[in-house]
Motif scaffolding. Structure first.
Motif, PDB file in Angstrom:
ATOM      1  N   ASN A 144      -2.285  11.913 -42.634  1.00  0.00           N
ATOM      2  CA  ASN A 144      -2.671  10.970 -41.076  1.00  0.00           C
ATOM      3  C   ASN A 144      -3.620  11.826 -40.699  1.00  0.00           C
ATOM      4  OD1 ASN A 144      -0.734   8.835 -41.662  1.00  0.00           O
ATOM      5  ND2 ASN A 144      -0.924   8.496 -39.549  1.00  0.00           N
ATOM      6  N   PRO A 151       5.742   5.262 -35.464  1.00  0.00           N
ATOM      7  CA  PRO A 151       5.717   4.982 -34.030  1.00  0.00           C
ATOM      8  C   PRO A 151       5.825   5.047 -33.072  1.00  0.00           C
ATOM      9  CG  PRO A 151       7.077   4.110 -35.939  1.00  0.00           C
ATOM     10  CD  PRO A 151       6.154   5.136 -36.229  1.00  0.00           C
ATOM     11  N   PHE A 190      -0.166   6.699 -42.354  1.00  0.00           N
ATOM     12  CA  PHE A 190       0.889   5.878 -42.818  1.00  0.00           C
ATOM     13  C   PHE A 190       1.756   5.796 -41.009  1.00  0.00           C
ATOM     14  CE2 PHE A 190       0.863   9.154 -46.047  1.00  0.00           C
ATOM     15  CZ  PHE A 190       1.391   7.979 -46.952  1.00  0.00           C
ATOM     16  N   LYS A 191       2.083   5.210 -40.687  1.00  0.00           N
ATOM     17  CA  LYS A 191       2.579   4.487 -39.577  1.00  0.00           C
ATOM     18  C   LYS A 191       4.391   5.680 -38.797  1.00  0.00           C
ATOM     19  CE  LYS A 191       0.173   0.685 -40.018  1.00  0.00           C
ATOM     20  NZ  LYS A 191      -1.137   1.405 -39.582  1.00  0.00           N
ATOM     21  N   TYR A 208      -1.614   8.301 -35.033  1.00  0.00           N
ATOM     22  CA  TYR A 208      -0.645   8.060 -35.462  1.00  0.00           C
ATOM     23  C   TYR A 208      -0.139   7.382 -36.396  1.00  0.00           C
ATOM     24  CZ  TYR A 208       0.759  11.549 -32.697  1.00  0.00           C
ATOM     25  OH  TYR A 208       0.565  13.357 -31.432  1.00  0.00           O
ATOM     26  N   SER A 209      -1.395   6.049 -36.760  1.00  0.00           N
ATOM     27  CA  SER A 209      -1.335   5.272 -37.668  1.00  0.00           C
ATOM     28  C   SER A 209      -2.744   5.060 -38.606  1.00  0.00           C
ATOM     29  CB  SER A 209      -0.917   3.860 -36.510  1.00  0.00           C
ATOM     30  OG  SER A 209      -2.136   3.738 -35.674  1.00  0.00           O
ATOM     31  N   THR A 268       1.076   6.672 -29.464  1.00  0.00           N
ATOM     32  CA  THR A 268       0.234   5.105 -29.518  1.00  0.00           C
ATOM     33  C   THR A 268      -1.088   5.685 -30.011  1.00  0.00           C
ATOM     34  OG1 THR A 268      -0.525   5.180 -27.699  1.00  0.00           O
ATOM     35  CG2 THR A 268       1.793   4.414 -28.254  1.00  0.00           C
TER      36      THR A 268
END
Lengths: 421, 219
Positions: free
Chosen positions: B211, B147, B144-145, B140-141, B136
């Motif tokens: 990212n 999840p 781009f995401k 990772y966000s 989380t």
């Protein structure tokens, strides 16, 4: 023969002491006090004198000063003199607008006497020749005192500051990253909006309308904040602090509030970021043609690099450097800490930081002893001969007593040496 | 041999103000240049998806050199055992302490391979122990995401090598910032192709690289 002479001298000295004890005052109605004032203050309070004169050898404490002022206002003539120059000094301790709880102490002393700075926990620093000094103290115990031979100035932070987060606006890049990092590492709460692509921002912290209820300061690192310019200008006029970095104030949005125009970019001196003057190694956009109300805070080779101005209730600072991250990364061993401190000080200098009283309590504050003395009692009068003579009574009496004792002992010793009784 | 002298960096290649330069670390041991196509591919992706000013070519910087501090994000990879020199180790520690981010990728895809064991040892000595980065984490966000955490590589999914999917990346932190990001997912193989060939992929597999760069530039 010698013994007779010694006895005559002793008798003369005793007669002089007797005369001094019974002679009339210096002048009728004049009451001169020197040294310990407490007994005289009590006496003057119970039985006011018509002409009160005080000879001080140091600035009195606030209680004594206020008592003297009350007597002076109660009728009768009042004058004061000093047996030696009382040093003009000032000390002030106030919370810095920085998040680490620092107390900033500023000290100035005029006449070159040694000054010792201390709090209740002990001595903090000493200035052998007085002068001016600013120091930041992480914690202080009680009040801060600056003491010289003729004064003791005391200050105690009366307030604390309320610091809200700092908003950083800019494009993604090392300057944005390391500005945010420096402020966070120094303890600031930081909200940021960093532009990565058109209509795509990386955000951090609580973002909302830009006003003084939400942010202590806004840092605009480049032109990406243009769409928010009117909001930022309103924020500054309402009391907020704005820092315009690099070329942020070039063209359009912030020209009207910037302390100066944005000059042509200059390069840093190669390798200088690791030197004793690290910011000479940084490139940037100088502040050209600072406005009449602008104050230049930092220059390099005659070119302004940092300037600030007031904007209604707020402050706007223009910082020409646009790659301070190089200082942090490529500077000397202390560069990261210095970079943090530098950014924090810039923000603290403009931040909207309302004061919050620390609460009730009697605090002993006497930040400017001599100035307060003059304000309370008026300027000193010259020390006239009568006052000097009267003021020297104790010393003369002591000397006469020593003379009597020495003569009588010498006479007795002489008689014993020749066998007489 | 002095690697700095072998590969001097002309001043013209140092980043201009505000311009991001993708830098690859050169170290004395091992094969630091095992993934020569990765920089160009990631530079292409950053230019494609973001408006970040980015230098069209990457730079190679010696870990033992003071030039390291001109590039706050540095990519390090290889297949062979890694042993830092004292100067390299000291520089890596200072680099991390000052806010730099080192992205290390094991170019092998195996368990307890030579690169993995030695690189983790060396990084632990230089910057402290590596620990699992939560899936989380903001990295990772950052753009781009992702999840589910780090995207898997084709080498993991097709059973090549140890037939193991690594579920987490490792990291050494400085405060709440990633100072060293360590991957043993073999992104160096995954991203090691010419940027023009991206058009043959249904999904661009370099997005996580974007990212990493955006995270480094913003946090």
């Amino acid at each position: 023969m010698g013994e007779h002479a010694l006895r005559v001298i002793a008798m003369a000295a005793i007669a002089t002491l007797l005369w001094r004890a019974v002679r009339p005052p210096v002048a009728s109605g004049v009451d001169v006090v020197r040294g310990d004032l407490q007994r005289a203050l009590t006496r003057w309070t119970l039985s006011p004198a018509t002409d009160m004169r005080v000879v001080l050898d140091a600035a009195p404490d606030p209680r004594t000063r206020d008592w003297l002022r009350a007597l002076a206002r109660a009728g009768g003539a009042f004058r004061w003199s000093s047996s030696r120059p009382i040093g003009a000094a000032a000390v002030v301790a106030e919370p810095a607008a920085e998040p680490n709880g620092v107390t900033r102490v500023r000290l100035a002393s005029a006449n070159g006497e040694a000054v010792s700075v201390a709090d209740d926990a002990g001595t903090i620093d000493t200035l052998p020749r007085g002068g001016a000094r600013e120091m930041e103290l992480g914690a202080i115990a009680g009040a801060v005192r600056a003491s010289g031979a003729t004064f003791t100035a005391t200050s105690d932070p009366r307030d604390s500051v309320l610091l809200r987060p700092v908003l950083v606006l800019g494009a993604a890049g090392w300057e944005s990253k390391f500005t945010i990092a420096a402020l966070e590492e120094r303890g600031w709460r930081v909200a940021s909006r960093v532009r990565v692509a058109p209509k795509i921002d990386v955000t951090q912290g609580l973002l909302g309308s830009i006003d003084t209820a939400r942010y202590a300061a806004v840092i605009v690192l480049d032109s990406t904040a243009g769409p928010s310019s009117q909001e930022i200008i309103r924020y500054a006029r309402a009391g907020g602090g704005v820092i315009l970095g690099g070329s942020a104030s070039r063209g359009g949005a912030f020209v009207g509030i910037a302390p100066g125009r944005v000059g042509a970019r200059i390069a840093g001196v190669a390798g200088a970021v690791a030197s004793a003057a690290p910011r000479t190694g940084l490139g940037g956009f100088p502040v050209s043609s600072p406005g009449a109300d602008a104050v230049v805070l930092e220059s390099r080779d005659g070119v302004a690099m940092i300037a600030a101005r007031r904007l209604d209730a707020g402050r706007v600072m223009q910082v020409g450097y646009d790659e301070t991250w190089r200082w942090r990364m490529a500077g000397g061993d202390e560069s990261a800490a210095a970079h943090r401190e530098w950014w924090s000080r810039l923000v603290g200098a403009v931040a909207y930081a309302p004061l919050v009283p620390r609460g009730p309590g009697v605090r002993s504050i006497d930040e400017t002893p001599l100035a307060s003395l003059v304000a309370a009692l008026g300027p000193p009068t010259p020390l006239d001969a009568g006052l000097v003579a009267h003021g020297d009574n104790a010393r003369i009496t002591l000397m006469l007593f020593i003379l009597v004792a020495a003569c009588l002992i010498a006479e007795w010793a002489s008689r014993r040496l020749r066998g007489a009784r | 041999m002095n690697v700095r002298a072998r590969f001097p960096i002309p001043d013209s290649l140092f980043p201009m103000s505000g311009e991001f330069v993708f830098a690859t670390a050169q170290y004395e041991s091992g094969d630091w240049d095992s993934a020569p196509l990765v920089p160009a591919n990631l530079i292409d992706s950053v230019a494609r998806y973001t408006s970040l000013p980015i230098a069209p070519t990457g730079a190679i910087v010696a870990l033992a050199s003071d030039d390291l501090f001109r590039f706050p994000l540095v990519y390090l990879t290889g297949h062979l055992p890694v042993r830092f020199t004292d100067a390299e180790r000291t520089n890596v520690r200072r680099f991390a302490d000052r806010g730099g981010m080192l992205f290390v990728d094991d170019h092998n895809h195996d368990i307890d391979g030579a690169f993995h064991k030695t690189a983790v040892e060396e990084l632990t000595r230089a910057v402290g122990p590596l620990s699992q980065l939560p899936n989380t984490h903001p990295i990772y966000s950052a753009f781009f995401k992702f999840p589910d955490g780090p995207p898997n590589t084709s080498h993991e999914l097709n059973g090549w090598g140890d037939n193991l999917v690594h579920s987490h990346l490792l990291a050494a932190m400085r405060g709440d910032r990633v100072a060293v990001l360590y991957s043993n997912k073999d992104y160096s193989s995954e991203w090691g192709y010419h940027p023009d060939n991206k058009r043959f992929l249904s999904i661009d597999n370099t997005k996580f690289g974007v990212n990493i760069i955006v995270y480094a530039l913003t946090r």
